[in-house]
Design an enzyme around this catalytic site. Structure first.
Site, short mmCIF file in Angstrom:
data_model
loop_
_atom_site.label_atom_id
_atom_site.label_comp_id
_atom_site.label_asym_id
_atom_site.label_seq_id
_atom_site.Cartn_x
_atom_site.Cartn_y
_atom_site.Cartn_z
N GLU A 137 -7.91 -3.28 0.22
CA GLU A 137 -7.73 -3.21 -1.23
C GLU A 137 -8.04 -4.53 -1.95
O GLU A 137 -7.16 -5.13 -2.56
CB GLU A 137 -6.30 -2.77 -1.54
CG GLU A 137 -6.01 -1.38 -1.02
CD GLU A 137 -4.64 -0.87 -1.45
OE1 GLU A 137 -4.55 0.27 -1.87
OE2 GLU A 137 -3.65 -1.65 -1.35
N HIS B 79 -4.03 -9.07 -1.34
CA HIS B 79 -2.59 -8.90 -1.14
C HIS B 79 -1.94 -10.25 -0.84
O HIS B 79 -1.15 -10.38 0.10
CB HIS B 79 -2.31 -7.89 -0.03
CG HIS B 79 -2.55 -6.47 -0.46
ND1 HIS B 79 -1.73 -5.82 -1.35
CD2 HIS B 79 -3.53 -5.60 -0.15
CE1 HIS B 79 -2.19 -4.59 -1.56
NE2 HIS B 79 -3.29 -4.42 -0.86
N ASP C 84 2.58 -10.07 1.70
CA ASP C 84 1.87 -9.28 0.68
C ASP C 84 2.03 -9.96 -0.66
O ASP C 84 2.61 -11.04 -0.75
CB ASP C 84 2.39 -7.82 0.65
CG ASP C 84 1.27 -6.85 0.30
OD1 ASP C 84 0.70 -7.00 -0.80
OD2 ASP C 84 0.97 -5.96 1.10
C1 ACM Z 1 -3.17 0.34 2.63
O1 ACM Z 1 -2.52 1.37 2.47
N1 ACM Z 1 -3.41 -0.45 1.58
C2 ACM Z 1 -3.68 -0.05 3.91
#
Ligand code: ACM
Length: 533
Positions: A327, A263, A192
Site C-alpha cells: 500500500e 506504512h 506501522d
Molecule cells: C495489507 O492488508 N495491507 C497487507
C-alpha cells in the site's frame, strides 16, 4: 445350513462386541490425515506415567503441563518403557510425507507417540489432549492409530500490534492456542503508521516517540471520529526474547514484520530526516493508507534499515524477515526532485519500479545477513490500488529478487498464478478469505473453512510453490483484547484446518463436531468468540 448358522453366530457376537464398545470418533482440530480405529479403549487413572526419550524433554514437559492444566492429572516420569501409560519417542526411522508429522498408537496397553522431530512429537501431544474423555471419573481414550502430517509447512497467524498494542500475556495466550491448533508461524506486525512497538537500542526515539499517539480513529475507516485518548506501548528486547523462547518451545517461529517503504509515519515522526519531506509530523491516529514514506534514496535511511535488521536478527532466529512493502502512495516520491533524479540516474521509469529496485537492495542486505526476505505481493510491482495511477505502475522492468517469499493478499487468481510461474514461493493470505478484521457477514466460519491456499488455476506441478497460508488479525478497530478475540475465535480453528489438513480430508460437519472441545476451553478460559455459522 451349519455354516450359515455359524456365520450368523459370529455376526451376532461381533455385533454384541461392537455394541459393547462403540467406537468414539476422535474429534481433533485440525483433522488428522489418517485415523484407523480399533475396538476398545484405554483408561488412564489420575496417576499418569510418562516415558520419554531425552531429546523430547521439552515436549514431555509441555505434555505434563497440559495434562495437569486440562485434566488435573498427576504425572510421574518413568524410566522403563514397559511401565508407561504415555510414551514420547523421537525415532529417526519414522518417516512421513511432510515434516512435523507423527504417529500415535493408542492400544489397550498404552499411548505411544513417535516422530522424527520434536515438532512432530508436540503435534501428537496436541492431538492427544483433544481425545482424552472423562467417563465415570476415569480418563478414557478410544483405541486407534493416527498417522498425521501437515498439508502445508507455513501455517501462520498474524497479529498487528502497531495499531493497538496488546502486550506479552495476550501474545502468550495466542501462542498457546496456535500450538494446540498446530500452527507454526506467528507473523508479528510490529511497525506501522500508527505506532512502533519494539525497542531498538540504536534508535531510542522509535519507542520514545513512535510508540505513542494522542488519539485514535474509531468505529471504521474514514469515520473521522476519534477517541481522544492517548495510546502507547512497546516490547523491550528482554520481553521479545522471552516471547521468542516461549514460541520456540511450542515449535512456533516468530517472523517479525518491519514495514517499508510505506506504512512508516511513526518512525518518520521520530526521525523526520528519514522521510521524503524532512518535515516533523505527528504519529497519526487516523487509519487508512498515509502519505508519508521513507526516502529510500537517502543512504542514512538504508543505514537505519540495516541497523534495525541487525537488532531484529539478534532477537529473532527466524530464517525469514518480513519487510511489508504494501500500500504505497507514491505522491511524495513523485513530488521530490531528489527522488526523481535518483530514479533517472538508475534508469527507473516509475515509482513502482523504484520500489522493486529498492526492495531488491533490501533483499541483498538481508541475504548478506543470512536471512530471506518476505513481503506483501505489492512488492512484485503489480498495480493493486486505485490510488496508484497507471503512470505510477507502468514499465516495471525490474524483476523482484529471486528467493523472495511473496505473501499474496490482493489481486485476482491470475496474479497469484503469475507470481508462482515467475518462480516465487508464495504464502496465500488472500484478503477475502483470510482477513480476521473482516466481520462475520463478510467471512463467516463456513467461508473461512472453505479456503484452499492452492488456487484452482494453478498447474499441479507448481503446487509445491505454495508454502502455506496466513490468517491476519489487523489491529485498527480492535482496541480491546475482547474485540480481538471475537474476531480471531473461532475462525482461527477453521484456518488451522485449511493449513494442516489435506483438502481431500476436510469436512465441515466433522470440523463442527470437533469444535465443542475448543468452545469449552475458550469458555473456561474467558475467551470470547464470534458466531459459529
Ligand atoms: C495489507 O492488508 N495491507 C497487507
Amino acid at each position: 445350513m451349519k455354516s450359515k448358522l455359524s456365520l450368523f453366530l459370529i455376526a451376532s457376537i461381533l455385533l454384541i462386541a461392537c455394541k459393547e464398545t462403540p467406537i468414539v470418533d476422535y474429534q481433533i482440530i485440525p483433522q488428522p490425515n489418517s485415523i484407523i480405529y480399533s475396538n476398545g479403549t484405554i483408561a488412564l487413572t489420575n496417576n499418569v506415567k510418562v516415558f520419554f526419550t531425552e531429546d523430547v524433554t521439552n515436549e514431555a514437559d509441555l505434555l505434563k503441563e497440559y495434562l495437569i492444566a486440562d485434566f488435573g492429572m498427576n504425572i510421574q516420569t518413568v524410566e522403563n518403557e514397559k511401565d508407561a501409560d504415555i510414551l514420547l519417542k523421537l525415532d529417526n526411522q519414522y518417516s512421513s510425507e511432510k515434516e512435523d508429522g507423527y504417529k500415535m498408537d493408542v492400544t489397550k496397553k498404552n499411548i505411544a507417540i513417535t516422530s522424527n522431530s520434536q515438532a512432530g512429537v508436540l503435534n501428537a501431544v496436541q492431538s492427544l489432549r483433544q481425545i482424552i474423555t472423562k467417563e465415570d471419573g476415569k480418563f478414557v481414550v478410544q483405541q486407534g492409530t493416527i498417522n498425521d502430517y501437515p498439508a502445508f509447512e507455513w501455517r501462520a497467524f498474524m497479529l498487528d500490534e502497531a495499531r493497538h498494542f496488546k502486550g506479552k500475556e495476550v501474545v502468550k495466550d495466542l501462542l498457546d492456542e496456535m500450538a494446540l491448533l498446530k500452527m507454526n508461524v506467528f507473523h508479528w506486525h510490529l511497525t506501522d503508521d500508527q505506532g512502533w512497538r519494539i525497542e531498538i537500542k540504536k534508535y531510542p526515539k522509535l519507542t520514545e516517540v513512535e510508540a505513542y499517539r494522542d488519539s485514535t480513529e474509531i468505529n471504521h475507516f474514514h469515520s473521522d471520529l476519534y477517541d481522544g485518548k492517548p495510546h502507547s506501548g512497546f516490547y523491550t528486547q528482554e520481553e521479545i526474547k522471552e516471547l521468542v523462547e516461549y514460541a520456540a518451545k511450542r515449535h512456533i517461529v516468530i517472523v517479525p514484520e518491519f514495514e517499508m517503504p510505506g506504512h512508516s509515519s511513526a518512525p518518520i515522526a521520530a526521525y523526520p530526516e528519514f522521510g521524503v519531506t524532512g518535515k516533523q509530523i505527528k504519529v497519526p491516529g487516523q487509519f487508512g493508507v498515509q502519505y508519508d514514506i521513507y526516502d529510500v534514496t537517502n543512504p542514512i535511511v538504508l543505514d537505519f534499515f540495516s541497523d534495525v535488521f541487525d537488532e531484529l536478527i539478534a532477537l529473532f532466529p527466524s530464517p525469514v524477515i518480513h519487510i511489508g512493502g504494501d500500500e504505497i502512495r507514491y505522491n511524495q516520491w513523485n513530488d521530490s526532485y531528489k527522488v526523481k533524479s535518483y530514479m533517472r540516474k538508475h534508469g527507473l521509469k516509475t515509482p513502482a519500479e523504484l520500489q522493486v529496485f529498492f526492495t531488491n537492495n533490501i533483499s541483498n542486505m538481508l541475504k548478506e545477513k543470512g536471512k530471506r526476505m518476505m513481503g506483501w505481493n505489492d512488492i512484485t510491482g503489480a498495480q493493486l490500488h486505485e490510488y496508484q495511477s497507471d503512470e505510477d505502475t507502468k514499465d516495471v522492468s525490474q524483476k523482484l529478487a529471486d528467493g523472495t517469499i511473496v505473501q499474496f493478499w490482493k489481486g485476482d487468481s491470475a496474479l497469484i498464478v503469475n507470481t508462482i510461474e515467475n518462480g516465487y514461493d508464495v504464502v496465500n493470505s488472500y484478503h477475502n478469505y483470510t482477513y480476521l478484521d473482516y466481520n462475520y457477514e463478510k467471512i463467516p466460519l463456513t467461508k473461512a473453512y472453505s479456503f484452499n491456499p492452492i488456487p484452482n488455476e494453478l498447474p499441479k506441478e507448481l503446487e509445491s510453490k505454495v508454502l502455506g497460508m496466513g490468517c491476519q488479525m489487523w489491529g485498527e478497530f480492535i482496541p480491546t483484547v475482547e474485540d480481538m478475540q471475537k474476531k480471531v475465535f473461532p475462525r482461527i480453528a477453521a484456518y488451522s484446518e485449511c493449513a494442516w489438513t489435506l483438502p481431500s480430508n476436510k469436512n465441515y460437519d466433522n470440523f463442527r463436531k470437533s469444535l465443542p472441545y475448543f468452545l469449552n476451553r475458550w469458555d473456561e478460559n474467558g475467551v470470547v468468540y464470534g458466531p459459529l455459522d
